[in-house]
Scaffold this motif. Structure first.
Motif, PDB file in Angstrom:
ATOM      1  N   GLY A 264     -54.655 -54.281  96.128  1.00 33.43           N
ATOM      2  CA  GLY A 264     -56.044 -54.022  95.729  1.00 33.43           C
ATOM      3  C   GLY A 264     -56.604 -55.000  94.704  1.00 33.43           C
ATOM      4  O   GLY A 264     -57.820 -55.011  94.448  1.00 33.43           O
ATOM      5  N   ILE A 265     -55.760 -55.855  94.119  1.00 33.79           N
ATOM      6  CA  ILE A 265     -56.216 -56.736  93.031  1.00 33.79           C
ATOM      7  C   ILE A 265     -57.399 -57.610  93.475  1.00 33.79           C
ATOM      8  O   ILE A 265     -58.330 -57.854  92.711  1.00 33.79           O
ATOM      9  CB  ILE A 265     -55.048 -57.631  92.532  1.00 33.79           C
ATOM     10  CG1 ILE A 265     -53.963 -56.762  91.875  1.00 33.79           C
ATOM     11  CG2 ILE A 265     -55.540 -58.681  91.548  1.00 33.79           C
ATOM     12  CD1 ILE A 265     -52.686 -57.524  91.529  1.00 33.79           C
ATOM     13  N   ASP A 266     -57.368 -58.035  94.746  1.00 34.69           N
ATOM     14  CA  ASP A 266     -58.433 -58.924  95.234  1.00 34.69           C
ATOM     15  C   ASP A 266     -59.624 -58.161  95.818  1.00 34.69           C
ATOM     16  O   ASP A 266     -60.545 -58.755  96.370  1.00 34.69           O
ATOM     17  CB  ASP A 266     -57.872 -59.911  96.266  1.00 34.69           C
ATOM     18  CG  ASP A 266     -57.148 -59.197  97.414  1.00 34.69           C
ATOM     19  OD1 ASP A 266     -57.441 -58.016  97.676  1.00 34.69           O
ATOM     20  OD2 ASP A 266     -56.270 -59.829  98.045  1.00 34.69           O
ATOM     21  N   GLY A 267     -59.584 -56.825  95.705  1.00 33.56           N
ATOM     22  CA  GLY A 267     -60.738 -56.037  96.143  1.00 33.56           C
ATOM     23  C   GLY A 267     -60.723 -55.628  97.603  1.00 33.56           C
ATOM     24  O   GLY A 267     -61.638 -54.955  98.068  1.00 33.56           O
ATOM     25  N   VAL A 268     -59.672 -56.043  98.325  1.00 34.61           N
ATOM     26  CA  VAL A 268     -59.607 -55.704  99.748  1.00 34.61           C
ATOM     27  C   VAL A 268     -58.196 -55.212 100.088  1.00 34.61           C
ATOM     28  O   VAL A 268     -57.217 -55.882  99.759  1.00 34.61           O
ATOM     29  CB  VAL A 268     -59.933 -56.931 100.638  1.00 34.61           C
ATOM     30  CG1 VAL A 268     -59.875 -56.559 102.108  1.00 34.61           C
ATOM     31  CG2 VAL A 268     -61.304 -57.499 100.299  1.00 34.61           C
ATOM     32  N   LEU A 269     -58.093 -54.041 100.715  1.00 37.17           N
ATOM     33  CA  LEU A 269     -56.797 -53.524 101.136  1.00 37.17           C
ATOM     34  C   LEU A 269     -56.508 -54.005 102.554  1.00 37.17           C
ATOM     35  O   LEU A 269     -57.034 -53.477 103.529  1.00 37.17           O
ATOM     36  CB  LEU A 269     -56.795 -51.991 101.078  1.00 37.17           C
ATOM     37  CG  LEU A 269     -56.935 -51.400  99.663  1.00 37.17           C
ATOM     38  CD1 LEU A 269     -57.063 -49.878  99.717  1.00 37.17           C
ATOM     39  CD2 LEU A 269     -55.748 -51.805  98.784  1.00 37.17           C
ATOM     40  N   ASP A 270     -55.676 -55.064 102.657  1.00 36.12           N
ATOM     41  CA  ASP A 270     -55.446 -55.682 103.966  1.00 36.12           C
ATOM     42  C   ASP A 270     -54.038 -56.271 104.085  1.00 36.12           C
ATOM     43  O   ASP A 270     -53.787 -57.120 104.941  1.00 36.12           O
ATOM     44  CB  ASP A 270     -56.476 -56.792 104.198  1.00 36.12           C
ATOM     45  CG  ASP A 270     -56.472 -57.838 103.076  1.00 36.12           C
ATOM     46  OD1 ASP A 270     -55.677 -57.662 102.111  1.00 36.12           O
ATOM     47  OD2 ASP A 270     -57.225 -58.814 103.155  1.00 36.12           O
ATOM     48  N   ASN A 271     -53.122 -55.836 103.199  1.00 37.85           N
ATOM     49  CA  ASN A 271     -51.748 -56.368 103.173  1.00 37.85           C
ATOM     50  C   ASN A 271     -51.685 -57.835 102.773  1.00 37.85           C
ATOM     51  O   ASN A 271     -50.651 -58.484 102.956  1.00 37.85           O
ATOM     52  CB  ASN A 271     -51.051 -56.208 104.538  1.00 37.85           C
ATOM     53  CG  ASN A 271     -50.704 -54.761 104.809  1.00 37.85           C
ATOM     54  OD1 ASN A 271     -50.353 -54.028 103.890  1.00 37.85           O
ATOM     55  ND2 ASN A 271     -50.833 -54.350 106.061  1.00 37.85           N
ATOM     56  N   VAL A 272     -52.783 -58.366 102.258  1.00 39.33           N
ATOM     57  CA  VAL A 272     -52.808 -59.763 101.836  1.00 39.33           C
ATOM     58  C   VAL A 272     -53.136 -59.804 100.349  1.00 39.33           C
ATOM     59  O   VAL A 272     -54.071 -59.150  99.902  1.00 39.33           O
ATOM     60  CB  VAL A 272     -53.877 -60.553 102.632  1.00 39.33           C
ATOM     61  CG1 VAL A 272     -54.014 -61.971 102.082  1.00 39.33           C
ATOM     62  CG2 VAL A 272     -53.523 -60.575 104.112  1.00 39.33           C
ATOM     63  N   ILE A 273     -52.345 -60.563  99.601  1.00 41.85           N
ATOM     64  CA  ILE A 273     -52.640 -60.768  98.181  1.00 41.85           C
ATOM     65  C   ILE A 273     -53.273 -62.148  98.036  1.00 41.85           C
ATOM     66  O   ILE A 273     -52.635 -63.161  98.306  1.00 41.85           O
ATOM     67  CB  ILE A 273     -51.361 -60.682  97.321  1.00 41.85           C
ATOM     68  CG1 ILE A 273     -50.712 -59.299  97.482  1.00 41.85           C
ATOM     69  CG2 ILE A 273     -51.691 -60.918  95.853  1.00 41.85           C
ATOM     70  CD1 ILE A 273     -49.438 -59.138  96.677  1.00 41.85           C
ATOM     71  N   GLU A 274     -54.535 -62.157  97.662  1.00 41.91           N
ATOM     72  CA  GLU A 274     -55.269 -63.424  97.626  1.00 41.91           C
ATOM     73  C   GLU A 274     -54.685 -64.352  96.566  1.00 41.91           C
ATOM     74  O   GLU A 274     -54.628 -65.560  96.768  1.00 41.91           O
ATOM     75  CB  GLU A 274     -56.745 -63.115  97.361  1.00 41.91           C
ATOM     76  CG  GLU A 274     -57.731 -64.149  97.792  1.00 41.91           C
ATOM     77  CD  GLU A 274     -57.512 -64.743  99.177  1.00 41.91           C
ATOM     78  OE1 GLU A 274     -57.529 -64.004 100.172  1.00 41.91           O
ATOM     79  OE2 GLU A 274     -57.327 -65.966  99.256  1.00 41.91           O
ATOM     80  N   ASP A 275     -54.260 -63.792  95.450  1.00 39.84           N
ATOM     81  CA  ASP A 275     -53.679 -64.623  94.394  1.00 39.84           C
ATOM     82  C   ASP A 275     -52.393 -63.995  93.863  1.00 39.84           C
ATOM     83  O   ASP A 275     -52.405 -63.207  92.922  1.00 39.84           O
ATOM     84  CB  ASP A 275     -54.684 -64.790  93.253  1.00 39.84           C
ATOM     85  CG  ASP A 275     -54.172 -65.758  92.191  1.00 39.84           C
ATOM     86  OD1 ASP A 275     -53.048 -66.288  92.365  1.00 39.84           O
ATOM     87  OD2 ASP A 275     -54.885 -65.964  91.196  1.00 39.84           O
ATOM     88  N   PRO A 276     -51.248 -64.372  94.459  1.00 43.32           N
ATOM     89  CA  PRO A 276     -49.971 -63.753  94.068  1.00 43.32           C
ATOM     90  C   PRO A 276     -49.644 -63.961  92.591  1.00 43.32           C
ATOM     91  O   PRO A 276     -48.864 -63.201  92.017  1.00 43.32           O
ATOM     92  CB  PRO A 276     -48.932 -64.452  94.945  1.00 43.32           C
ATOM     93  CG  PRO A 276     -49.669 -65.230  95.947  1.00 43.32           C
ATOM     94  CD  PRO A 276     -51.087 -65.375  95.515  1.00 43.32           C
ATOM     95  N   MET A 277     -50.245 -64.979  91.956  1.00 45.63           N
ATOM     96  CA  MET A 277     -49.979 -65.196  90.527  1.00 45.63           C
ATOM     97  C   MET A 277     -50.387 -63.970  89.702  1.00 45.63           C
ATOM     98  O   MET A 277     -49.890 -63.754  88.608  1.00 45.63           O
ATOM     99  CB  MET A 277     -50.761 -66.405  90.013  1.00 45.63           C
ATOM    100  CG  MET A 277     -50.471 -67.674  90.774  1.00 45.63           C
ATOM    101  SD  MET A 277     -49.207 -68.668  90.008  1.00 45.63           S
ATOM    102  CE  MET A 277     -49.622 -70.265  90.676  1.00 45.63           C
TER     103      MET A 277
END
Ligand SMILES: *[C@@H]1O[C@H](CO)[C@@H](O)[C@H](O)[C@H]1NC(C)=O
Ligand SMILES: *[C@@H]1O[C@H](CO)[C@@H](O)[C@H](O)[C@H]1NC(C)=O
Ligand SMILES: *[C@@H]1O[C@H](CO)[C@@H](O)[C@H](O)[C@H]1NC(C)=O
Ligand SMILES: *[C@@H]1O[C@H](CO)[C@@H](O)[C@H](O)[C@H]1NC(C)=O
Length: 539
Positions: A264-277
């Motif tokens: 959820g950090i990137d605002g979208v629940l899609d199994n993708v982390i936009e910024d793993p840092m």
């Protein structure tokens, strides 16, 4: 046979000047004639034959060697297979695919890279290149198969792997192409992933005038650190059954835990982390309470929780020396389990240390891996395989463009390795990103695994991606290769790299991945599967 064919060619020329049938026959003839007409030092011609589009090409490489066994030709082309001697104890197999429409497609040359420990020709990258009219070269990097065994007591084979096969195949490939078409090559490109990504950066570092555009994906740059980090995995997990080990189901639970904490950090629940840092997993969430077990509560012991914490932490060696960034915190557990944290030492580290570094078949990760080994490997840096040089001044001055991308869900080579390399170049050359942009751009690709596949908009038309169902239906115009061509030939530098989510052969989403240091950011409204719902922002 040849005499008859020549006569009929002549006959056709007399009857109908420049019919396409004639041109085809001439092309086929010139191709088989290469056996006699193409001469180069230290080079044996193994094969020169016309291959029609749709042909199932099979390869003589030995079977159990982790390589592809066939590829379908995507163009009418001339196939040339060479054996080039690189020393008294080493040689490299070079394939040259030359399509019929080369002249009308811009007279471009494309070199492809390898993977892992080397010796597989990336035939799918080659056929893809010919479908776009490139003359394409691939080579076996100095030995057959993705295995380190041929390094045993043969340093010249290691030298080929480190850089010489690439350099040799590039030179001979270019001269074969110029000879065959009786024309100079207009522009030269390179594309490769993983070890192939490392080879691309090696070319940028050491042969900066050989390519106009280099596409380097998920590079195994800083090779000794990559090998050390992979080998250290076994030290962390131990073998199956040990107290520190997690089984496959437990890693799936860890994966779901990371998704829960970070998706959820990137605002979208899609199994993708936009910024793993921005994702710092807290595995203690899965810790068993008193009396609980995996069987009763799907929880982990303290020892297992510590294993997860170590895997998602940077790697330090002797005297606390920094070795490698941590593994990406969201990865496909299947591939990660197979190659990294399943409790079986990875073959790459095992065979590299055993056959290249120590020349000792009895050496093993299980019994012999420690930080002294890693220090020794760094210090030896056999034939410069480390590929650590961060001064790319010659590449810049030769007008060489470098496009690097790395999947942020890569579970084999952490994407942080690529950030580190990029920032190292920036510091070494004293160039902020705004000036590196002139010749070197880095695109982090969220939701891309190692080279290919993933949960995000992972398909960028890159190396190793054309084995995927549906890939060839996608317009190649904004593929990473044609993006590079536009940059080199029209001066149009890419601000974003187009990625597509490709599931079961169908495109279900699209994203314009921003170049570092800009961040691909969800606007907060709109369908997240549309590229227009995202924008590039400063962090
Ligand atoms: C191509 O040939 C190989 C070897 O004969 C075979 O295994 C493979 O299935 C063939 N592929 C296709 C698509 O026909
Ligand atoms: C290539 O040439 C080397 C000698 O340089 C030889 O040992 C090797 O067997 C040749 N390979 C093939 C496939 O012909
Ligand atoms: C060579 O490339 C340039 C662009 O760099 C292009 O303008 C020119 O048409 C190309 N030449 C051929 C023969 O394709
Ligand atoms: C281009 O690269 C070569 C090395 O391959 C180097 O010697 C030369 O200085 C570079 N050219 C420029 C203009 O920097």
């Amino acid at each position: 046979m040849r005499f008859t064919a020549r006569l009929s060619t002549l006959y056709l020329i007399l009857l109908s000047s420049r019919s396409s049938a004639t041109e085809e026959t001439q092309f086929e003839q010139r191709c088989s004639d290469l056996t006699d007409s193409f001469n180069a030092v230290d080079t044996d011609i193994l094969l020169a034959e016309y291959v029609a589009q749709g042909t199932n090409i099979t390869f003589p490489e030995p079977v159990a060697n982790r390589c592809l066994k066939f590829a379908i030709s995507l163009a009418d082309m001339c196939r040339l297979r060479l054996n080039v001697t690189t020393s008294s104890t080493s040689s490299v197999i070079v394939e040259v695919f030359m399509p019929t429409n080369w002249e009308s497609k811009g007279e471009r040359f494309l070199m492809t890279g390898n993977g892992g420990l080397g010796g597989c020709i990336q035939y799918n990258d080659m056929t893809y290149g010919t479908s776009l009219g490139f003359a394409v070269v691939g080579h076996n990097n100095g030995h057959a198969g993705d295995t380190g065994l041929p390094f045993f007591n043969r340093p010249e084979v290691v030298k080929d792997y480190a850089w010489r096969a690439l350099h040799t195949a590039g030179k001979i490939g270019k001269s074969a192409v110029s000879h065959f078409y009786s024309s100079l090559i207009n522009k030269s490109y390179y594309i490769g992933c993983s070890s192939g990504g490392r080879q691309g950066l090696k070319a940028a570092q050491e042969f900066p005038d050989e390519y106009d555009g280099i596409v380097s994906a998920a590079p195994a740059v800083n090779f000794h650190a990559v090998v050390a980090a992979g080998s250290n995995m076994f030290k962390i997990t131990g073998p199956p059954g040990s107290a520190t080990h997690l089984n496959r189901d437990q890693w799936i639970a860890v994966h779901q835990m990371v998704v829960g904490q970070c998706d959820g950090i990137d605002g979208v629940l899609d199994n993708v982390i936009e910024d793993p840092m921005k994702c710092q997993p807290r595995p203690e969430e899965l810790l068993c309470g008193p009396g609980q077990t995996w069987t009763s509560h799907q929880c982990l012991t303290a020892a297992q929780v510590l294993t997860v914490r170590k895997i998602y932490s940077p790697v330090y060696g002797n005297d606390g020396k920094f070795i490698s960034p941590r593994l990406n915190p969201i990865t496909k557990e299947f591939v990660g389990y197979l190659f990294m944290y399943g409790g079986v030492p990875g073959y790459i580290g095992d065979e590299w240390y055993k056959y290249a570094l120590y020349n000792d078949p009895t050496w093993s990760i299980q019994n012999d891996f420690n930080w002294d080994v890693v220090d020794h490997d760094f210090q030896q840096d056999l034939f410069g395989v480390g590929t650590e040089k961060t001064d790319l001044t010659d590449a810049k001055n030769n007008n060489t463009r470098i496009l690097m991308y790395h999947g942020l869900a890569d579970c084999m080579i952490t994407s942080e390795n690529s950030y580190d390399y990029y920032e190292g170049v920036s510091r070494d050359m004293g160039l902020p990103s705004s000036q590196l942009d002139d010749f070197y751009r880095f695109f982090p690709v969220a939701g891309l695994d190692h080279c290919t596949s993933g949960d995000g908009a992972w398909f960028v038309g890159g190396s190793n991606q054309y084995t995927t169902a549906g890939a060839l239906n996608i317009d190649p115009a904004d593929s990473v290769l044609m993006t590079m061509v536009k940059w080199v030939e029209q001066g149009i530098a890419p601000d974003t790299l187009t990625g597509r989510k490709l599931v079961g052969g169908v495109v279900t989403g699209e994203k314009a991945h921003c170049r570092h240091p800009l961040k691909t950011t969800y606007k907060g409204v709109g369908d997240p599967n549309l590229a227009s719902s995202w924008e590039c922002r400063t962090a």
